[in-house]
Design a protein around this motif. Structure first.
Motif, PDB file in Angstrom:
ATOM      1  N   GLU A   1      -7.858   7.603 -11.410  1.00 45.37           N
ATOM      2  CA  GLU A   1      -6.775   6.715 -11.789  1.00 45.37           C
ATOM      3  C   GLU A   1      -6.416   5.829 -10.603  1.00 45.37           C
ATOM      4  O   GLU A   1      -6.440   6.260  -9.458  1.00 45.37           O
ATOM      5  N   SER A   2      -6.108   4.592 -10.900  1.00 47.38           N
ATOM      6  CA  SER A   2      -5.756   3.649  -9.839  1.00 47.38           C
ATOM      7  C   SER A   2      -4.347   3.958  -9.347  1.00 47.38           C
ATOM      8  O   SER A   2      -3.391   3.884 -10.123  1.00 47.38           O
ATOM      9  N   PRO A   3      -4.205   4.321  -8.082  1.00 52.87           N
ATOM     10  CA  PRO A   3      -2.880   4.721  -7.600  1.00 52.87           C
ATOM     11  C   PRO A   3      -1.947   3.531  -7.418  1.00 52.87           C
ATOM     12  O   PRO A   3      -2.364   2.439  -7.054  1.00 52.87           O
ATOM     13  N   ARG A   4      -0.688   3.755  -7.697  1.00 53.56           N
ATOM     14  CA  ARG A   4       0.362   2.800  -7.367  1.00 53.56           C
ATOM     15  C   ARG A   4       1.276   3.459  -6.344  1.00 53.56           C
ATOM     16  O   ARG A   4       1.738   4.580  -6.565  1.00 53.56           O
ATOM     17  N   PRO A   5       1.516   2.805  -5.234  1.00 54.04           N
ATOM     18  CA  PRO A   5       2.339   3.448  -4.206  1.00 54.04           C
ATOM     19  C   PRO A   5       3.770   3.667  -4.681  1.00 54.04           C
ATOM     20  O   PRO A   5       4.383   2.803  -5.291  1.00 54.04           O
ATOM     21  N   GLY A   6       4.259   4.865  -4.403  1.00 50.54           N
ATOM     22  CA  GLY A   6       5.647   5.167  -4.705  1.00 50.54           C
ATOM     23  C   GLY A   6       6.549   4.757  -3.561  1.00 50.54           C
ATOM     24  O   GLY A   6       6.129   4.063  -2.624  1.00 50.54           O
ATOM     25  N   VAL A   7       7.782   5.191  -3.606  1.00 47.86           N
ATOM     26  CA  VAL A   7       8.757   4.857  -2.567  1.00 47.86           C
ATOM     27  C   VAL A   7       8.263   5.382  -1.226  1.00 47.86           C
ATOM     28  O   VAL A   7       7.914   6.561  -1.098  1.00 47.86           O
ATOM     29  N   GLY A   8       8.216   4.511  -0.230  1.00 47.00           N
ATOM     30  CA  GLY A   8       7.793   4.911   1.104  1.00 47.00           C
ATOM     31  C   GLY A   8       6.302   4.909   1.330  1.00 47.00           C
ATOM     32  O   GLY A   8       5.842   5.185   2.440  1.00 47.00           O
ATOM     33  N   ASP A   9       5.515   4.602   0.294  1.00 45.62           N
ATOM     34  CA  ASP A   9       4.060   4.594   0.415  1.00 45.62           C
ATOM     35  C   ASP A   9       3.504   3.185   0.315  1.00 45.62           C
ATOM     36  O   ASP A   9       4.162   2.271  -0.204  1.00 45.62           O
ATOM     37  N   VAL A  10       2.270   3.029   0.792  1.00 47.50           N
ATOM     38  CA  VAL A  10       1.527   1.784   0.633  1.00 47.50           C
ATOM     39  C   VAL A  10       0.126   2.134   0.145  1.00 47.50           C
ATOM     40  O   VAL A  10      -0.292   3.297   0.177  1.00 47.50           O
ATOM     41  N   LEU A  11      -0.588   1.117  -0.282  1.00 51.83           N
ATOM     42  CA  LEU A  11      -1.926   1.289  -0.836  1.00 51.83           C
ATOM     43  C   LEU A  11      -2.954   0.686   0.117  1.00 51.83           C
ATOM     44  O   LEU A  11      -2.787  -0.438   0.594  1.00 51.83           O
ATOM     45  N   VAL A  12      -4.009   1.442   0.404  1.00 48.28           N
ATOM     46  CA  VAL A  12      -5.060   0.985   1.321  1.00 48.28           C
ATOM     47  C   VAL A  12      -6.415   1.102   0.638  1.00 48.28           C
ATOM     48  O   VAL A  12      -6.752   2.159   0.069  1.00 48.28           O
ATOM     49  N   ARG A  13      -7.181   0.016   0.666  1.00 48.08           N
ATOM     50  CA  ARG A  13      -8.576   0.071   0.219  1.00 48.08           C
ATOM     51  C   ARG A  13      -9.425   0.443   1.424  1.00 48.08           C
ATOM     52  O   ARG A  13      -9.433  -0.235   2.447  1.00 48.08           O
ATOM     53  N   VAL A  14     -10.151   1.546   1.330  1.00 47.00           N
ATOM     54  CA  VAL A  14     -10.916   2.071   2.456  1.00 47.00           C
ATOM     55  C   VAL A  14     -12.143   1.196   2.708  1.00 47.00           C
ATOM     56  O   VAL A  14     -12.878   0.848   1.778  1.00 47.00           O
ATOM     57  N   ALA A  15     -12.354   0.851   3.983  1.00 48.99           N
ATOM     58  CA  ALA A  15     -13.572   0.147   4.369  1.00 48.99           C
ATOM     59  C   ALA A  15     -14.630   1.140   4.841  1.00 48.99           C
ATOM     60  O   ALA A  15     -15.802   1.039   4.473  1.00 48.99           O
TER      61      ALA A  15
END
Length: 351
Positions: A27-41
């Protein structure tokens, strides 16, 4: 709380049981409160990953989504980070409560609730991960792209040498010529150690990077390998995690000397109490690193030639579809490179 949505193009590679990976739609994550989303290189693989892969880690056991040595692109930003969407970022993977006595004095690596992205939270093999906003750090553009995956292991090396205390003018030995051992030797050289002896049974790995004096141990007792240096070293840093070497190391340092246990230990071992007490020798443990070590690693890779000038050929880059093969190679100890990594952008060099 993190919410998710369906994304048929996203797949996660999960260690479901010892030596067993499963790649499934995620599942595609959506950042919650206090989180961010990072695409891994790219994510590096290390000895602790291998112990988890084999089911032998003292704490972290499958099922796990591995990968804690990674960098990538920030997809969404929030409060707590100076990074912005599109920035190249490194991820500080250690997790802590921020409130206990250890956290309050800056020793977050000693937090009783300490965890790591890649164990307690899904790691880089998910491809896209949610991480705490405070864990993402913008990468200096001067950092060679091909060396950015070394930020986390260099932080380990810096913390290990910090545990040893001032090393300028001191005689040191490093056991193990893998990525951590090699970076520890480079940090010792950078900080002015008088001599750096490197010891490993793998002569090829010893030859990959010129860090000073290198000696090939051939599995002999440490005292025999060091010869006249036996008992005259100031510091021995064991980057292998061998109970036998821990005991030998104590006899290799002079009275007042220090042994630093960097490699993952797997249980009880015995030491010569007389040598420890009457020689006032010290045996110190190493647990990960703190944020100051991580940011220093980023600074050194961005501008210190001893580190930023490392050849990218030391790193073997592999496609995510080859993850099982790569872990098998690492578990059997047959990798010929300083570091094995998994890339997510089609830039592997499996040669």
């Amino acid at each position: 709380m993190t919410t998710t949505q369906s994304d048929p193009s996203l797949r996660a590679t999960v260690l479901t049981a010892p030596a067993t990976f499963s790649t499934t739609p995620a599942e595609s994550p959506r950042p919650g409160v206090g989180d961010v989303l990072v695409r891994v290189a790219e994510t590096g693989l290390c000895g602790s990953d291998v112990t988890m892969y084999l089911g032998r880690h003292p704490v972290n056991r499958p099922p796990l989504t591995l990968g804690h040595e990674f960098h990538g692109e920030l997809l969404s930003a929030g409060e707590g980070t100076s990074a912005r969407p599109g920035d190249a970022v490194a991820v500080f993977p250690a997790l802590s409560c921020g409130e206990c006595a250890s956290c309050r004095r800056g020793a977050t690596n000693l937090c009783p609730d300490m965890g790591i992205i890649g164990a307690q939270r899904p790691g880089a093999l998910a491809g896209v991960v949610t991480v705490p906003a405070a864990s993402v750090l913008p990468i200096d553009p001067a950092t060679p792209p091909g060396l950015r995956v070394l930020i986390e292991p260099l932080a380990v090396a810096l913390h290990a040498v910090n545990r040893a205390g001032p090393v300028a003018g001191r005689r040191c030995a490093v056991l193990g010529a893998g990525a951590i051992g090699t970076l520890v030797a480079l940090v010792l050289r950078h900080r002015g150690a008088e001599a750096v002896h490197r010891i490993d049974t793998d002569g090829h790995k010893l030859s990959l990077v010129d860090t000073g004096i290198a000696r090939h141990g051939d599995g002999r007792p440490l005292a025999e390998v060091l010869g006249g240096e036996h008992g005259e070293l100031d510091v021995v840093l064991d980057c292998v995690g061998s109970a036998e070497l821990a005991g030998q190391s104590l006899g290799a340092v002079r009275p007042g000397g220090t042994v630093v246990l960097v490699g993952v230990q797997h249980g009880a071992f015995s030491l010569d109490g007389v040598a420890l007490q009457r020689g006032e020798r010290a045996v110190l443990g190493v647990q990960l690193y703190v944020l100051a070590d991580f940011t220093e690693a980023m600074r050194l890779l961005a501008g210190e030639p001893l580190f930023s000038g490392l050849p990218e050929s030391l790193i073997r880059r592999n496609a995510v579809g080859d993850v099982a093969e790569v872990f098998d190679r690492l578990a059997r100890g047959v990798s010929t490179h300083l570091k094995e990594t998994i890339v997510f952008a089609g830039k592997e060099n499996p040669c």
